[in-house]
Design a protein around this motif. Structure first.
Motif, PDB file in Angstrom:
ATOM      1  N   TYR A 117      36.009  43.073  35.309  1.00 29.22           N
ATOM      2  CA  TYR A 117      36.228  43.197  36.751  1.00 29.22           C
ATOM      3  C   TYR A 117      35.842  44.584  37.240  1.00 29.22           C
ATOM      4  CZ  TYR A 117      38.798  38.811  36.908  1.00 29.22           C
ATOM      5  OH  TYR A 117      39.137  37.480  36.837  1.00 29.22           O
ATOM      6  N   VAL A 143      39.496  35.369  45.537  1.00 30.76           N
ATOM      7  CA  VAL A 143      38.855  36.415  44.743  1.00 30.76           C
ATOM      8  C   VAL A 143      37.772  37.060  45.600  1.00 30.76           C
ATOM      9  CG1 VAL A 143      37.562  36.896  42.632  1.00 30.76           C
ATOM     10  CG2 VAL A 143      39.306  35.096  42.647  1.00 30.76           C
ATOM     11  N   GLN A 176      39.528  43.677  40.754  1.00 24.38           N
ATOM     12  CA  GLN A 176      40.951  43.769  40.462  1.00 24.38           C
ATOM     13  C   GLN A 176      41.467  45.022  41.175  1.00 24.38           C
ATOM     14  OE1 GLN A 176      43.422  42.272  38.818  1.00 24.38           O
ATOM     15  NE2 GLN A 176      42.371  40.573  37.843  1.00 24.38           N
ATOM     16  N   ALA A 233      36.313  36.414  35.711  1.00 22.97           N
ATOM     17  CA  ALA A 233      35.875  37.541  34.884  1.00 22.97           C
ATOM     18  C   ALA A 233      34.381  37.464  34.591  1.00 22.97           C
ATOM     19  CB  ALA A 233      36.659  37.556  33.572  1.00 22.97           C
ATOM     20  N   ARG A 242      30.435  41.813  40.263  1.00 28.71           N
ATOM     21  CA  ARG A 242      31.731  41.488  39.665  1.00 28.71           C
ATOM     22  C   ARG A 242      32.819  41.306  40.722  1.00 28.71           C
ATOM     23  NH1 ARG A 242      32.770  44.813  34.043  1.00 28.71           N
ATOM     24  NH2 ARG A 242      30.938  44.038  32.938  1.00 28.71           N
ATOM     25  N   ALA A 243      33.777  40.458  40.391  1.00 30.18           N
ATOM     26  CA  ALA A 243      34.972  40.313  41.207  1.00 30.18           C
ATOM     27  C   ALA A 243      35.855  41.544  41.026  1.00 30.18           C
ATOM     28  CB  ALA A 243      35.726  39.045  40.816  1.00 30.18           C
TER      29      ALA A 243
END
Length: 219
Positions: A178, A207, A156, A147, A153-154
């Protein structure tokens, strides 16, 4: 309407629910927190800088517009059966993975190999309740660790048949640190469930960032 205009609740204070609670609090998202173990929910809420209000499951169902059911697949089915028409008009978020131990240190599906827990649960909901598959693509550890990555950003992943419900959950994904990436409708939710090709414990295996995610979706 955005997620800031809606009341959000997390039901479940276990591995996934507690990580989501911490991530939402870090993003300044206020929400209700409920669980069968109300003492555990109150203890968790007390450590989240006033962003979480510990309530009963009944109160969460009554008050929330968006309900994240961070519970096991069978418990999810029981909640749908118990609350029935009280879920009408609400957005139901499904992080569940219908898996169990395979006896060899791994996991196996407890539903049919070609079945999706998201689609099965959506079929149990009353008309007027809208399910979005989200928050189940990463393990609990990764959900915490990935997070708020910087500078990119990663991701989702999420799946939704209803655009409005999907947009609200995309806002909630951002609130938790995310970048949301929609894979399509609920007929694609099997891809983001455990052992699916876009799951950390599946073909994807890690990820990813948005660029990597969009490439993976198109393959």
């Amino acid at each position: 309407m955005t997620i800031s205009d809606r009341t959000v609740a997390i039901i479940g204070a276990g591995n996934i629910g507690s990580r989501l609670a911490a991530n939402f609090a870090a993003g300044g998202q206020d929400y209700l927190l409920a669980g069968r173990d109300q003492a555990a929910a109150r203890k968790l809420a007390a450590d989240l800088d006033g962003h979480a209000e510990a309530v009963s499951v009944d109160q969460a169902i009554e008050r929330a517009d968006v309900l994240v059911f961070a519970v096991w697949f069978d418990d999810f089915k029981q909640l749908i059966a118990q609350y029935g028409d009280r879920l009408v008009g609400k957005v139901i978020v499904d992080p569940s993975n219908a898996v169990g131990p395979d006896g060899a240190g791994g996991f196996r599906k407890v539903i049919g190999e070609q079945e999706s827990s998201g689609q099965l649960l959506a079929g149990l909901l009353p008309a007027g309740a809208r399910l979005v598959k989200a928050f189940g693509t990463l393990s609990a550890g990764s959900l915490s660790a990935a997070a708020w990555r910087d500078p990119e950003r990663a991701v989702q992943f999420y799946a939704a048949d209803d655009d409005g419900a999907g947009d609200l959950v995309a806002d909630l994904i951002r609130a938790g640190g995310y970048e949301p990436v929609r894979v399509g409708g609920l007929d694609q939710s099997i891809r983001i469930e455990m052992l699916g090709d876009l799951h950390e414990y599946g073909t994807l295996g890690r990820v990813v960032t948005k660029t990597e995610a969009l490439k993976a979706i198109s393959q």
